[in-house]
Design a protein around this motif. Structure first.
Motif, PDB file in Angstrom:
ATOM      1  N   UNK A   1      11.346   7.216   6.449  1.00 57.60           N
ATOM      2  CA  UNK A   1      10.112   7.511   7.168  1.00 57.60           C
ATOM      3  C   UNK A   1      10.475   8.289   8.429  1.00 57.60           C
ATOM      4  N   UNK A   2       9.973   9.498   8.535  1.00 56.60           N
ATOM      5  CA  UNK A   2      10.319  10.343   9.679  1.00 56.60           C
ATOM      6  C   UNK A   2       9.431  10.073  10.883  1.00 56.60           C
ATOM      7  N   UNK A   3       8.195   9.627  10.638  1.00 57.53           N
ATOM      8  CA  UNK A   3       7.278   9.346  11.739  1.00 57.53           C
ATOM      9  C   UNK A   3       6.257   8.321  11.274  1.00 57.53           C
ATOM     10  N   UNK A   4       5.829   7.454  12.188  1.00 56.61           N
ATOM     11  CA  UNK A   4       4.934   6.364  11.815  1.00 56.61           C
ATOM     12  C   UNK A   4       4.105   5.942  13.013  1.00 56.61           C
ATOM     13  N   UNK A   5       3.023   5.222  12.728  1.00 57.07           N
ATOM     14  CA  UNK A   5       2.266   4.529  13.768  1.00 57.07           C
ATOM     15  C   UNK A   5       2.942   3.200  14.018  1.00 57.07           C
ATOM     16  N   UNK A   6       3.202   2.878  15.269  1.00 55.61           N
ATOM     17  CA  UNK A   6       3.884   1.643  15.648  1.00 55.61           C
ATOM     18  C   UNK A   6       2.884   0.723  16.317  1.00 55.61           C
TER      19      UNK A   6
ATOM     20  N   UNK B   1      -2.874   2.971   3.521  1.00 54.83           N
ATOM     21  CA  UNK B   1      -1.672   3.278   4.275  1.00 54.83           C
ATOM     22  C   UNK B   1      -0.482   2.532   3.675  1.00 54.83           C
ATOM     23  N   UNK B   2       0.711   3.038   3.942  1.00 57.34           N
ATOM     24  CA  UNK B   2       1.919   2.274   3.667  1.00 57.34           C
ATOM     25  C   UNK B   2       2.181   1.391   4.883  1.00 57.34           C
ATOM     26  N   UNK B   3       2.060   0.097   4.691  1.00 52.57           N
ATOM     27  CA  UNK B   3       2.201  -0.851   5.787  1.00 52.57           C
ATOM     28  C   UNK B   3       3.538  -1.558   5.654  1.00 52.57           C
ATOM     29  N   UNK B   4       4.295  -1.623   6.753  1.00 54.12           N
ATOM     30  CA  UNK B   4       5.603  -2.283   6.766  1.00 54.12           C
ATOM     31  C   UNK B   4       5.619  -3.290   7.903  1.00 54.12           C
ATOM     32  N   UNK B   5       6.030  -4.517   7.617  1.00 52.69           N
ATOM     33  CA  UNK B   5       6.107  -5.554   8.645  1.00 52.69           C
ATOM     34  C   UNK B   5       7.418  -6.322   8.468  1.00 52.69           C
TER      35      UNK B   5
ATOM     36  N   UNK C   1       0.789  -1.213   0.000  1.00 53.69           N
ATOM     37  CA  UNK C   1       0.000   0.000   0.000  1.00 53.69           C
ATOM     38  C   UNK C   1       0.827   1.271   0.000  1.00 53.69           C
ATOM     39  N   UNK C   2       0.138   2.399   0.117  1.00 52.63           N
ATOM     40  CA  UNK C   2       0.770   3.719   0.113  1.00 52.63           C
ATOM     41  C   UNK C   2      -0.034   4.642   1.012  1.00 52.63           C
ATOM     42  N   UNK C   3       0.643   5.656   1.529  1.00 57.47           N
ATOM     43  CA  UNK C   3      -0.010   6.617   2.410  1.00 57.47           C
ATOM     44  C   UNK C   3       0.734   6.745   3.714  1.00 57.47           C
ATOM     45  N   UNK C   4       0.045   7.173   4.756  1.00 61.05           N
ATOM     46  CA  UNK C   4       0.658   7.323   6.077  1.00 61.05           C
ATOM     47  C   UNK C   4       1.202   5.975   6.548  1.00 61.05           C
ATOM     48  N   UNK C   5       2.454   5.916   7.012  1.00 56.40           N
ATOM     49  CA  UNK C   5       3.071   4.620   7.315  1.00 56.40           C
ATOM     50  C   UNK C   5       2.651   4.037   8.659  1.00 56.40           C
ATOM     51  N   UNK C   6       2.531   2.698   8.659  1.00 52.31           N
ATOM     52  CA  UNK C   6       2.284   1.915   9.872  1.00 52.31           C
ATOM     53  C   UNK C   6       3.342   0.812   9.911  1.00 52.31           C
ATOM     54  N   UNK C   7       4.022   0.683  11.025  1.00 56.49           N
ATOM     55  CA  UNK C   7       5.047  -0.337  11.193  1.00 56.49           C
ATOM     56  C   UNK C   7       4.577  -1.355  12.221  1.00 56.49           C
ATOM     57  N   UNK C   8       4.606  -2.640  11.852  1.00 60.33           N
ATOM     58  CA  UNK C   8       4.140  -3.718  12.711  1.00 60.33           C
ATOM     59  C   UNK C   8       5.329  -4.545  13.209  1.00 60.33           C
TER      60      UNK C   8
END
Length: 334
Positions: A126-131, A86-90, A57-64
């Motif tokens: 990524x400067x800031x993300x939801x963790x 969202x941009x999701x990263x796992x 995906x793309x958009x505000x990043x979320x890191x899992x």
């Protein structure tokens, strides 16, 4: 995972037949069992290791961040849904699945685990993300928030309390000490043989089948992928070394007062968290007791709770749609 579940696993192994197990597995897969999530697999050479991660995906990043004994795929349902906008990263955390598995215990000290997350964010620019994190991933997540709050817009922890409070309960609370006896086993030389015995029966029945009993729909493909992750050379030791490096657990009867070294070196002001935190609690979890949440508001100044009465330890597997709903609501509100 805890010792009480180990006993249940042993009974299951004695009583179940292969035919019964296969019938139960097929019955519980559900209508979406054949669907496959398409993600982009990448590697980052960071902090002295090669870290495997997936993006979608793309958009505000979320890191899992996953826990033990898991891998990136524990978040597949969240990746599929949240990746729509969202941009999701796992990642596979160090020691797991397709990421590097450094030899020895010291490379799994919390300072290295925290540095991995920071280096991955920098690699991705990524400067800031939801963790979002659970189990050991949440202990790393808390530790990252305490050391690098500037990177985190919001933090979501599943079942795991602030490490200072977890230390308190491991040292002082008899019920949490009993629930955490497995940590002493996981730090022992016998841990690898226990985890790998009977073709990883610990994870197969203690995690996968236990989650299915609470409604989890785990496809045959996902089950096979999870087991393959456990069987990656060195992965069992890598995961167990998190426990060993943190020296985490209840009193061991040999002089240790219990707790961990996860907050060692932090000043009192560094233990305070001012960014929004969502705590999702599976109230049936026998290993992470609600007593650890007492006093959490003294450390976290913007705290939201979401409780799931019929969820156990593996909340992400057991109640994926509800977890995703809570995440979306929390991100909209914060």
């Amino acid at each position: 995972m805890g010792l009480r579940r180990f006993a249940l696993v042993a009974v299951w192994l004695v009583c179940a037949t292969p035919a019964f197990a296969e019938a139960a597995r097929l019955a519980q897969q559900g209508p979406e069992a054949g669907r496959s999530l398409v993600v982009e697999h990448q590697y980052a050479d960071i902090n002295g290791i090669r870290m495997h991660y997936v993006t979608h995906g793309a958009g505000e990043p979320i890191l899992f961040l996953h826990g033990f004994p898991e891998y990136w795929g524990i978040w597949k349902k969240q990746i599929e849904d949240l990746g729509k906008d969202h941009q999701v990263i796992a990642p596979d955390m160090r020691g797991y699945n397709l990421s590097s598995k450094p030899a020895g215990v010291e490379p799994y000290h919390i300072e290295h685990l925290v540095a991995d997350i920071r280096a991955l964010a920098d690699h991705l620019k990524i400067k800031q993300f939801t963790l979002v994190a659970q189990d050991w991933g949440a202990l790393v997540g808390w530790s990252f928030v305490l050391r690098h709050p500037e990177y985190v817009r919001r933090f979501v922890t599943i079942n795991i309390t602030h490490p200072a409070l977890f230390n308190r309960d491991l040292r002082e609370n008899a019920e949490q000490q009993q629930a955490s006896q497995y940590m002493l086993l996981f730090r022992s030389p016998e841990a690898e043989s226990f985890i790998m015995a009977d073709d990883y029966a610990f994870g197969r029945q203690g995690m996968i089948d236990a989650a299915r009993q609470l409604g989890a729909q785990i496809s045959a493909e996902d089950e096979a992928e999870m087991i393959a992750a456990w069987k990656q050379p060195g992965a069992t030791t890598g995961g167990l070394n998190y426990y060993r490096a943190a020296e985490i657990g209840p009193p061991d009867g040999q002089g240790s007062q219990g707790g961990s070294n996860l907050v060692d070196g932090l000043a009192p002001w560094q233990l305070q968290v001012y960014l929004p935190v969502l705590f999702i609690h599976g109230e049936m979890d026998p290993y992470l007791l609600p007593s650890g949440q007492v006093g959490l508001e003294q450390y976290v100044h913007d705290l939201t709770f979401r409780r799931i009465p019929d969820a156990d330890h593996s909340v992400t597997l057991e109640k994926p749609a509800l977890v995703t709903q809570f995440l979306r609501e929390f991100m909209l509100e914060n």
